[in-house]
Design a protein around this motif. Structure first.
Motif, mmCIF file in Angstrom:
data_model
loop_
_atom_site.group_PDB
_atom_site.id
_atom_site.type_symbol
_atom_site.label_atom_id
_atom_site.label_comp_id
_atom_site.label_asym_id
_atom_site.label_seq_id
_atom_site.Cartn_x
_atom_site.Cartn_y
_atom_site.Cartn_z
ATOM 1 N N THR A 179 31.276 55.466 46.399
ATOM 2 C CA THR A 179 32.668 55.611 45.955
ATOM 3 C C THR A 179 32.927 54.653 44.790
ATOM 4 O O THR A 179 33.374 55.066 43.725
ATOM 5 N N LEU A 180 32.596 53.366 44.984
ATOM 6 C CA LEU A 180 32.821 52.386 43.915
ATOM 7 C C LEU A 180 31.603 52.247 42.998
ATOM 8 O O LEU A 180 31.678 51.604 41.959
ATOM 9 N N TYR A 181 30.489 52.813 43.415
ATOM 10 C CA TYR A 181 29.342 52.918 42.507
ATOM 11 C C TYR A 181 28.659 54.259 42.785
ATOM 12 O O TYR A 181 28.809 54.825 43.875
ATOM 13 N N SER A 182 27.936 54.749 41.810
ATOM 14 C CA SER A 182 27.402 56.100 41.883
ATOM 15 C C SER A 182 26.228 56.212 42.852
ATOM 16 O O SER A 182 25.404 55.301 42.963
ATOM 17 N N SER A 183 26.160 57.359 43.513
ATOM 18 C CA SER A 183 25.025 57.631 44.394
ATOM 19 C C SER A 183 23.739 57.757 43.577
ATOM 20 O O SER A 183 22.638 57.723 44.125
ATOM 21 N N LYS A 184 23.887 57.892 42.257
ATOM 22 C CA LYS A 184 22.698 58.062 41.404
ATOM 23 C C LYS A 184 22.002 56.744 41.081
ATOM 24 O O LYS A 184 20.995 56.729 40.383
ATOM 25 N N THR A 185 22.508 55.623 41.573
ATOM 26 C CA THR A 185 21.866 54.331 41.296
ATOM 27 C C THR A 185 20.473 54.250 41.914
ATOM 28 O O THR A 185 19.659 53.435 41.498
ATOM 29 N N GLY A 186 20.230 55.060 42.950
ATOM 30 C CA GLY A 186 18.953 54.977 43.674
ATOM 31 C C GLY A 186 19.129 54.276 45.006
ATOM 32 O O GLY A 186 18.228 54.312 45.860
ATOM 33 N N ILE A 187 20.259 53.629 45.200
ATOM 34 C CA ILE A 187 20.516 52.924 46.461
ATOM 35 C C ILE A 187 20.588 53.922 47.620
ATOM 36 O O ILE A 187 20.039 53.673 48.703
ATOM 37 N N GLY A 188 21.250 55.053 47.387
ATOM 38 C CA GLY A 188 21.381 56.067 48.438
ATOM 39 C C GLY A 188 20.026 56.579 48.910
ATOM 40 O O GLY A 188 19.788 56.740 50.109
ATOM 41 N N GLN A 189 19.140 56.809 47.956
ATOM 42 C CA GLN A 189 17.782 57.271 48.288
ATOM 43 C C GLN A 189 17.031 56.218 49.099
ATOM 44 O O GLN A 189 16.366 56.525 50.090
ATOM 45 N N ALA A 190 17.156 54.971 48.639
ATOM 46 C CA ALA A 190 16.466 53.864 49.321
ATOM 47 C C ALA A 190 16.997 53.700 50.746
ATOM 48 O O ALA A 190 16.235 53.440 51.682
ATOM 49 N N LEU A 191 18.307 53.885 50.894
ATOM 50 C CA LEU A 191 18.937 53.774 52.214
ATOM 51 C C LEU A 191 18.366 54.815 53.178
ATOM 52 O O LEU A 191 18.027 54.505 54.329
ATOM 53 N N LYS A 192 18.216 56.032 52.675
ATOM 54 C CA LYS A 192 17.655 57.106 53.509
ATOM 55 C C LYS A 192 16.233 56.765 53.923
ATOM 56 O O LYS A 192 15.838 56.955 55.074
ATOM 57 N N ARG A 193 15.441 56.262 52.971
ATOM 58 C CA ARG A 193 14.056 55.869 53.280
ATOM 59 C C ARG A 193 14.020 54.775 54.341
ATOM 60 O O ARG A 193 13.200 54.792 55.257
ATOM 61 N N ASN A 194 14.948 53.825 54.217
ATOM 62 C CA ASN A 194 14.985 52.716 55.176
ATOM 63 C C ASN A 194 15.340 53.203 56.578
ATOM 64 O O ASN A 194 14.808 52.692 57.564
ATOM 65 N N ILE A 195 16.268 54.174 56.658
ATOM 66 C CA ILE A 195 16.613 54.732 57.979
ATOM 67 C C ILE A 195 15.395 55.433 58.563
ATOM 68 O O ILE A 195 15.072 55.264 59.743
ATOM 69 N N ASP A 196 14.691 56.196 57.734
ATOM 70 C CA ASP A 196 13.469 56.873 58.198
ATOM 71 C C ASP A 196 12.462 55.840 58.717
ATOM 72 O O ASP A 196 11.866 56.020 59.782
ATOM 73 N N ASP A 197 12.291 54.749 57.964
ATOM 74 C CA ASP A 197 11.357 53.693 58.383
ATOM 75 C C ASP A 197 11.785 53.091 59.716
ATOM 76 O O ASP A 197 10.953 52.798 60.573
ATOM 77 N N PHE A 198 13.111 52.902 59.865
ATOM 78 C CA PHE A 198 13.633 52.331 61.118
ATOM 79 C C PHE A 198 13.287 53.246 62.302
ATOM 80 O O PHE A 198 12.850 52.770 63.354
ATOM 81 N N LEU A 199 13.479 54.539 62.113
ATOM 82 C CA LEU A 199 13.195 55.507 63.176
ATOM 83 C C LEU A 199 11.709 55.487 63.554
ATOM 84 O O LEU A 199 11.350 55.580 64.726
ATOM 85 N N VAL A 200 10.863 55.306 62.552
ATOM 86 C CA VAL A 200 9.414 55.286 62.784
ATOM 87 C C VAL A 200 8.994 53.952 63.421
ATOM 88 O O VAL A 200 8.313 53.925 64.453
ATOM 89 N N GLU A 201 9.455 52.852 62.807
ATOM 90 C CA GLU A 201 9.000 51.517 63.239
ATOM 91 C C GLU A 201 9.532 51.140 64.623
ATOM 92 O O GLU A 201 8.818 50.551 65.434
ATOM 93 N N ARG A 202 10.789 51.432 64.880
ATOM 94 C CA ARG A 202 11.386 50.964 66.133
ATOM 95 C C ARG A 202 11.221 51.948 67.290
ATOM 96 O O ARG A 202 11.170 51.552 68.438
ATOM 97 N N PHE A 203 11.197 53.235 66.978
ATOM 98 C CA PHE A 203 11.189 54.212 68.069
ATOM 99 C C PHE A 203 9.973 55.135 68.055
ATOM 100 O O PHE A 203 9.859 56.025 68.894
#
Ligand SMILES: [Mg+2]
Length: 258
Positions: A23-47
């Motif tokens: 909202t205050l910064y664009s989803s195109k910064t790459g942060i959104g993509q990195a966030l998705k990758r991190n959630i995927d990693d969390f699902l793999v690493e923890r569960f």
């Protein structure tokens, strides 16, 4: 709040509530993509979910529960919120978020109360606002910890947007009149929840017509063109008739003198 400002007192809005991410910064910064990758990693690493299935699971959890954390806990997984945030946000490449002087100038022309309302944890909110160079533009940050002050047992439900409980938290904690509060978010479900509680709503990121939102903006920088009444009274015909160019020149003059 600067009550001495004539413009703000004649505006239909007393308070502007901003979502943060996308909202205050664009989803195109790459942060959104990195966030998705991190959630995927969390699902793999923890569960121990297979890496190939993690993106689908993440998308399903988001669709059904609004967030992976809420979804996992609702399904009975013992997820520690601090651990989740340390992986999902803690590993983000924050250097992708650049200072946004234009946004800062825009925010500084808004004399009403300005509040951040994010599902993210406080550390992420502070780091992101700091990177954008706008941390001091807000009187309050309502975040994960505000909505979940006593989260301990795995059975405690997590409260986040777009739940009604989360929306009520922002109204109570900020002490705002929803009818005189403008709520900006990039997620249509969040916007719809806000509208259901009487907030005036703005969908950011897509300029679409929808009954769930009062306004829609392509980007936050379009705020002046789409909702000039933030700055001026609806009754003030002379001011409201300012053209887009006149509004732009007011803003740039403010920017120069800031
Ligand atoms: Mg968002």
């Amino acid at each position: 709040m600067d009550s001495s400002c004539i413009q703000s007192t004649s505006s239909p809005f007393d308070c502007i509530v901003f979502d943060l991410d996308d909202t205050l910064y664009s989803s195109k910064t790459g942060i959104g993509q990195a966030l998705k990758r991190n959630i995927d990693d969390f699902l793999v690493e923890r569960f121990g979910f297979p890496g190939s299935q993690a993106p689908t699971l993440r998308a399903e959890l988001f669709k059904i529960y609004g967030s992976s954390l809420v979804g996992l806990r609702s399904l009975g997984y013992d997820v520690d919120a601090d651990d989740y945030h340390s992986v999902v946000h803690g590993r983000l490449p924050y250097d992708l978020i650049k200072p946004d002087a234009k946004l800062r100038d825009l925010l500084q022309t808004i004399k009403q109360r300005k509040i951040i309302f994010t599902n993210s944890d406080k550390i992420h909110a502070m780091k992101t606002l700091d990177r954008l160079g706008i941390k001091d533009c807000f009187e309050q940050i309502i975040c994960f910890e505000t909505m979940n002050p006593n989260l301990s047992k795995s059975t405690t439900p997590v409260v986040l947007k777009p739940s009604m409980e989360a929306m009520k938290t922002v109204i109570d904690v900020a002490g705002v009149d929803p009818r005189r509060t403008l709520f900006l978010d990039d997620n249509l479900k969040n916007v719809a929840a806000g509208k259901a509680l009487g907030l005036r709503t703005v969908l950011v990121g897509k300029s679409i017509e929808s009954i769930e939102t009062d306004y829609a903006l392509e980007t936050i920088t379009n705020l002046v063109q789409v909702i000039p009444e933030i700055w001026f009274s609806e009754e003030d015909d002379q001011r409201i008739s300012h053209t887009k160019n006149e509004m732009d020149s007011i803003l740039s003059a403010t920017a120069v003198s800031a």
